[in-house]
Enzyme design. Structure first.
Site, PDB file in Angstrom:
ATOM      1  N   HIS A  17      -1.650  -2.404  65.602  1.00  0.00           N
ATOM      2  CA  HIS A  17      -2.530  -1.109  65.221  1.00  0.00           C
ATOM      3  C   HIS A  17      -3.934  -1.515  64.881  1.00  0.00           C
ATOM      4  CE1 HIS A  17       1.529   0.727  64.887  1.00  0.00           C
ATOM      5  NE2 HIS A  17       2.042  -0.121  63.811  1.00  0.00           N
TER       6      HIS A  17
ATOM      7  N   HIS B 113       4.400   3.728  67.080  1.00  0.00           N
ATOM      8  CA  HIS B 113       5.270   2.769  67.846  1.00  0.00           C
ATOM      9  C   HIS B 113       6.081   3.447  69.121  1.00  0.00           C
ATOM     10  CE1 HIS B 113       5.058   2.157  63.349  1.00  0.00           C
ATOM     11  NE2 HIS B 113       4.499   1.186  63.765  1.00  0.00           N
TER      12      HIS B 113
END
Lengths: 331, 191
Positions: free
Chosen positions: A58, A220
């Site tokens: 991330h 995700h």
């Protein structure tokens, strides 16, 4: 899979080493972990520590937001996998300067459980720990039969708020109160054009045809709420903005902060075009954001797409916190 | 009846099953998760193997605790705390009883408490529960329990975001739990 890596299983440790070696002025690694703590220790003295973290992939979240005025420490788990309790605990210890530690957790079952166990460990050491579970992703409609709403890009705004408050000397209880009241006003929704590939897996988490998009995808590659043909930027803005409006009415007499977040592979050029259309459509509602950020803040490896976060600044103090100066890699 | 010795053998056997099926577990995790369950469990079992290798003449409690810590500190995600909590609960209980079904019952309670899942949520609980409740574990009990997750709709974890689309896939955590219990069945003297 085509990536600039060495061995897939060493991606996280090599990334962490690269980060701390490139930016020693902001970060140092906590020995024997993949957790990083602020190098400027003096800036943490006498203040509540702020710890965040989660799976890797991330970037710049979360280590990119470690520094004076924002996070005290960040923990990097394996790619898209929550960090383990021992590592989170090491970060809590490094961030504790006698005033307690506040944890910013994204609402995923793994993150919640691992941070919870770390909290138990820290409390055994008499470190006061409080936390917020961020769940800003409005794509998940029905939380009754799911894990609940996910924590996505709005988490970065949460980091900014609690980091600024901690730097100004707020107590652990005040920070918890701030986080809870702000959370209810932060809403995010995303659109994906293509999926991410976890290095150890080697293939994308889902597939979209060349001309297909999916609304509501998580960070995700969790599925979203609808798939359709690619549209113009203007139409994407309309869809996302209307989705947010259904959850949180947009009012012309309110002040708003806006975050347009790239998911990893979407060029800034496209993010600026999206932002231009967004500002037009907000203007149609007589809304001019008082704070705006555009760029890659909470990515999903090489996923293409953007997320839109709208933060209703119900409390005047929140804008002050957003504008408070920080010394970090990525804010 | 668990002993330090047969528990270590049980873990050796579980290690081999995870090693053999690592890719399969990750494949199962792809449509309803993020495709890394095999890799995560392999990293955890490497951790368990290393912790167990460092012990000299340990008792059962030490063995169970080492397994728990190996899993907790290496797996990450949701599986790490869940498997870790299971073995930690067994470690706490094993001074009182070494009977497998009694130990599995406290482990199951720990998993449910940590993850908040219950039977029918399409998680590892759907394998742990029937196995812990049976007086004589058989391959059929394990296989049926794994198979039962296929028609369930996930209500916990990342698979829950798929809603009805999660139906038709086996739960990866249920399958890895199945390997754990098959390994137990194949370890002499444990039952």
């Amino acid at each position: 899979m085509k990536k600039i890596i060495n061995e897939p299983q060493h991606v996280v440790s090599e990334m962490v080493d690269g980060l701390v070696r490139s930016y020693p002025q902001y970060l140092e690694k906590i020995p024997d972990t993949e957790a990083m703590v602020r190098s400027d220790k003096d800036s943490m003295t006498g203040k509540v520590g702020i710890v965040s973290g989660g799976g890797s992939g991330h970037e710049p979240s979360h280590a990119g937001f470690v520094g004076k005025g924002m996070l005290s420490a960040a923990v990097a788990g394996q790619v898209f996998t929550s960090p383990t309790p021992d590592q989170i605990y090491a970060a809590i210890k490094a961030a504790d300067h006698g005033k307690g530690v506040f944890l910013v957790i994204k609402n995923y079952s793994g993150d919640v459980m691992n941070f919870d166990m770390a909290k138990d460990l820290a409390e055994l050491d008499d470190i006061k720990v409080k936390s917020i579970i961020v769940d800003d992703d409005i794509a998940v409609e029905n939380s009754l039969y799911t894990q609940g709403r996910r924590g996505v890009a709005g988490t970065v705004l949460m980091h900014k708020l609690v980091g600024a408050a901690a730097d100004q000397g707020a107590t652990l209880e005040e920070i918890e109160q701030l986080a809870q009241s702000a959370l209810a006003n932060i809403k995010t929704i995303a659109v994906a054009l293509s999926a991410a590939t976890v290095p150890e897996v080697g293939k994308p988490g889902f597939t979209l045809a060349d001309d297909e998009i999916e609304y509501g995808v998580g960070i995700h590659s969790e599925p979203g709420y609808r798939r359709e043909k690619i549209k113009t930027s203007k139409k994407l803005v309309t869809e996302l903005l209307e989705k947010i409006e259904k959850n949180q009415p947009l009012k012309s007499d309110h002040q708003y902060a806006v975050l347009v977040n790239g998911m990893g592979a979407t060029p800034l050029m496209e993010q600026y075009i999206f932002s231009h259309d967004l500002l037009d459509q907000l203007e149609d509602r007589q809304i001019k954001p008082v704070f705006m950020k555009v760029g890659n803040y909470m990515t999903s490896i090489e996923m293409a797409g953007v997320s839109l976060t709208i933060f209703d600044l119900v409390d005047n103090k929140w804008l002050e916190y957003l504008n408070y100066p920080v010394e970090t890699i990525a804010w | 009846m668990l002993t330090a010795e047969n528990t270590k053998k049980w873990m050796d056997s579980f290690y081999r099953k995870i090693e053999e099926n690592k890719d399969y577990l990750s494949e199962l995790d792809t449509p309803i998760g993020d495709g890394d369950h095999g890799n995560n469990m392999m990293r955890g079992m490497d951790g368990v193997k290393n912790s167990l290798a460092q012990l000299q003449d340990p008792d059962l409690k030490t063995v169970l605790k080492a397994i728990a810590m190996g899993l907790i500190s290496k797996v990450g995600g949701a599986s790490g705390p869940l498997y870790g909590t299971a073995f930690l609960e067994m470690a706490k209980k094993c001074s009182e009883t070494q009977k497998v079904n009694e130990l599995l019952s406290v482990a199951l309670a720990g998993i449910k408490k940590r993850g908040g899942a219950t039977e029918g949520d399409k998680t590892m609980v759907d394998v742990w529960s029937p196995v812990a409740q049976s007086n004589a574990i058989t391959p059929k009990i394990i296989d049926d329990a794994i198979a039962s997750t296929k028609d369930m709709q996930a209500r916990k974890g990342r698979a829950s975001y798929l809603g009805e689309r999660s139906i038709g896939h086996l739960d990866p955590g249920a399958v890895s739990s199945g390997y754990l219990f098959t390994a137990l069945l194949e370890t002499e003297g444990t039952l």
